[in-house]
Scaffold this motif. Structure first.
Motif, PDB file in Angstrom:
ATOM      1  N   TYR A  70       0.892  -1.205  -0.155  1.00  0.00           N
ATOM      2  CA  TYR A  70       0.100  -0.360  -0.718  1.00  0.00           C
ATOM      3  C   TYR A  70       0.491   1.331   0.247  1.00  0.00           C
ATOM      4  O   TYR A  70       1.688   1.540   0.917  1.00  0.00           O
ATOM      5  N   ARG A  80       0.864   5.849   0.544  1.00  0.00           N
ATOM      6  CA  ARG A  80      -0.230   6.354   1.435  1.00  0.00           C
ATOM      7  C   ARG A  80      -0.916   6.776   1.211  1.00  0.00           C
ATOM      8  O   ARG A  80      -1.040   6.915  -0.332  1.00  0.00           O
ATOM      9  N   GLY A  81      -1.628   7.437   1.594  1.00  0.00           N
ATOM     10  CA  GLY A  81      -3.521   7.022   1.025  1.00  0.00           C
ATOM     11  C   GLY A  81      -3.692   8.103  -0.304  1.00  0.00           C
ATOM     12  O   GLY A  81      -3.560   8.385  -0.741  1.00  0.00           O
ATOM     13  N   ALA A 105      -5.565   3.946  -2.044  1.00  0.00           N
ATOM     14  CA  ALA A 105      -4.741   4.617  -2.129  1.00  0.00           C
ATOM     15  C   ALA A 105      -4.691   3.956  -4.289  1.00  0.00           C
ATOM     16  O   ALA A 105      -5.691   2.304  -4.712  1.00  0.00           O
ATOM     17  N   THR A 141       1.462   0.910  -6.317  1.00  0.00           N
ATOM     18  CA  THR A 141       2.747   1.813  -5.704  1.00  0.00           C
ATOM     19  C   THR A 141       3.368   1.954  -6.931  1.00  0.00           C
ATOM     20  O   THR A 141       4.452   2.862  -6.811  1.00  0.00           O
TER      21      THR A 141
END
Length: 453
Positions: free
Chosen positions: A127, A129-130, A331, A334
């Motif tokens: 994940y 960061r939002g 999110a 990535t």
């Protein structure tokens, strides 16, 4: 909650034929063309023909099969399969050259793809960061300063989203209350109406008309009321290829400041501005504090499938955007965020070459469409061009697009699919030139050989 739509143009006077009436409204465009005999072409037809209630009895010896009606919340029941999904399906079905949906048939640059591969190999796979990995937020802020001259805080004023479509959704759902009025310029990108419906907004529609698709400023002034919360702007403009002029934007800015109205500005085609300078509304005096600027990677770097976008806004507006974003996607990919940061730091020569390449593609398509007999309207930005199809004698844009697919083997998009009132787009269809040179020339060749007036 239902959307209440108020258009400011005169009432419809056109009496649609029986064949056209089944297509009235965005939700019905081409729905009947995806035949039940080919259910795999439409998830809605497929869902309708599948058993949704095949349940074993307690002794597991028999089964009951029942067809149930499709279920959807009332705020979305008019929005069936998007026009782009339908057109792409029909392209496959009829072996047509797809100049409808705006995705390139060529790949993005190697240096961006290699950056994504490296990020995956480096283990950047959990994940993010939002609101975005720090490096991407910083790269977005750096690019925005080069483009607009504005300095923004990458931590407090930049939010990474799942493409610009989610940026639009997060902005609307995070900042619009049920009953708020939102002004849109028709024709408009289809997600605007659907998302405003989900927010319970009241839509006011200002129609942009050919040949220049200029903003009718006096009509816009009349549309603004004490209940107006926001105006949605898309520049360069999909589907028309229009670019909002400084005079138009200055007038809109004055209206917004005077009436305390927000601007939601969709600028995904900002690097495809051909004939005039792109101006971001947020860069005008007094506008940053009331503007959400939305953009994405996909159009500029021919990586539409990556779905990396962003919203830039002052902290008091970013709060609402992030609140909605947190519960939409939270999110986004990535490794693709790391690669997007690399992309946004491309040298200026990349953007110069991109623009030159698309101007060459535009010339091929525009010259070809004119030679076939269309009335072609200016495309000053985006990778779309709108034409008047009426020289070919079909009753409306839907009938013409059906004919073009089945008899000619080329796909276009009916512009009425972008309008609250289909009458406003019934003479227009949209073609895209985000295809390689060979594809564009092949499509023109088919139209020259098979399209008859």
């Amino acid at each position: 909650m239902q959307v209440h739509c108020t258009c400011t143009h005169p009432p419809m006077r056109f009496a649609p034929s029986s064949s056209f009436s089944k297509f009235i409204g965005f939700s019905k465009h081409f729905h009947t063309l995806i035949a039940p005999s080919s259910p795999k072409l439409s998830p809605f037809v497929l869902a309708a023909t599948m058993s949704t209630d095949t349940l074993p009895t307690q002794n597991h010896t028999t089964a009951t099969t029942t067809q149930r009606p499709l279920q959807v919340a009332k705020r979305l029941e008019k929005f069936k399969t998007t026009i782009f999904t339908q057109m792409s399906s029909l392209a496959i079905k009829h072996g047509a050259i797809n100049l409808g949906q705006g995705f390139p048939n060529f790949d993005g640059p190697d240096f961006v793809k290699e950056a994504a591969i490296q990020a995956i190999r480096d283990g950047k796979n959990q994940y993010a960061r939002g609101h975005g990995i720090p490096d991407l937020n910083l790269a977005i802020a750096e690019r925005f300063k080069k483009d607009s001259g504005l300095v923004v805080d990458p931590e407090k004023e930049v939010t990474v989203t799942c493409g610009c479509t989610e940026a639009i959704a997060a902005t609307i759902l995070g900042l619009i209350n049920p009953g708020d009025e939102v002004i849109v310029f028709a024709p408009f990108y289809d997600s605007y109406e659907a998302t405003l419906s989900m927010a319970g907004a009241n839509i006011k529609c200002i129609t942009l008309r050919p040949p220049e698709f200029a903003v009718p400023i006096e009509e816009l002034k009349s549309a603004v009321s004490k209940n107006t919360r926001a105006i949605m702007i898309n520049t360069p403009h999909n589907p028309t290829g229009k670019m909002f002029t400084r005079e138009e934007l200055d007038s809109i800015a004055s209206l917004c400041i005077e009436n305390d109205v927000l601007v939601f500005s969709d600028e995904v085609y900002d690097k495809l501005a051909f004939d005039m300078e792109h101006i971001s509304p947020t860069s005008l005096p007094g506008m940053f504090e009331r503007t959400v600027t939305m953009n994405s990677l996909g159009k500029t770097f021919s990586l539409t499938g990556w779905k990396i976008g962003w919203a830039i806004a002052p902290p008091h507006l970013t709060w609402g955007v992030r609140q909605a974003h947190s519960f939409l996607t939270f999110a986004n990919s990535t490794p693709m965020q790391w690669a997007t940061a690399e992309a946004l730091r491309a040298p200026e020569s990349y953007y110069v070459e991109l623009k030159r390449d698309y101007m060459e593609k535009r010339a091929i398509l525009v010259e070809g469409l004119e030679s076939v007999g269309f009335k072609v309207f200016p495309s000053r930005g985006t990778y779309f061009v709108v034409v008047d199809h009426t020289p070919f004698g079909l009753e409306n844009d839907v009938a013409f697009c059906e004919y073009l697919i089945k008899e000619v083997g080329v796909v276009a998009i009916p512009v009425s699919a972008f309008c609250l009132d289909p009458e406003d787009g019934k003479n227009l269809v949209r073609f895209t030139f985000c295809k390689d040179e060979g594809t564009l020339k092949a499509a023109v060749k088919r139209m020259k050989e098979k399209l008859r007036k």
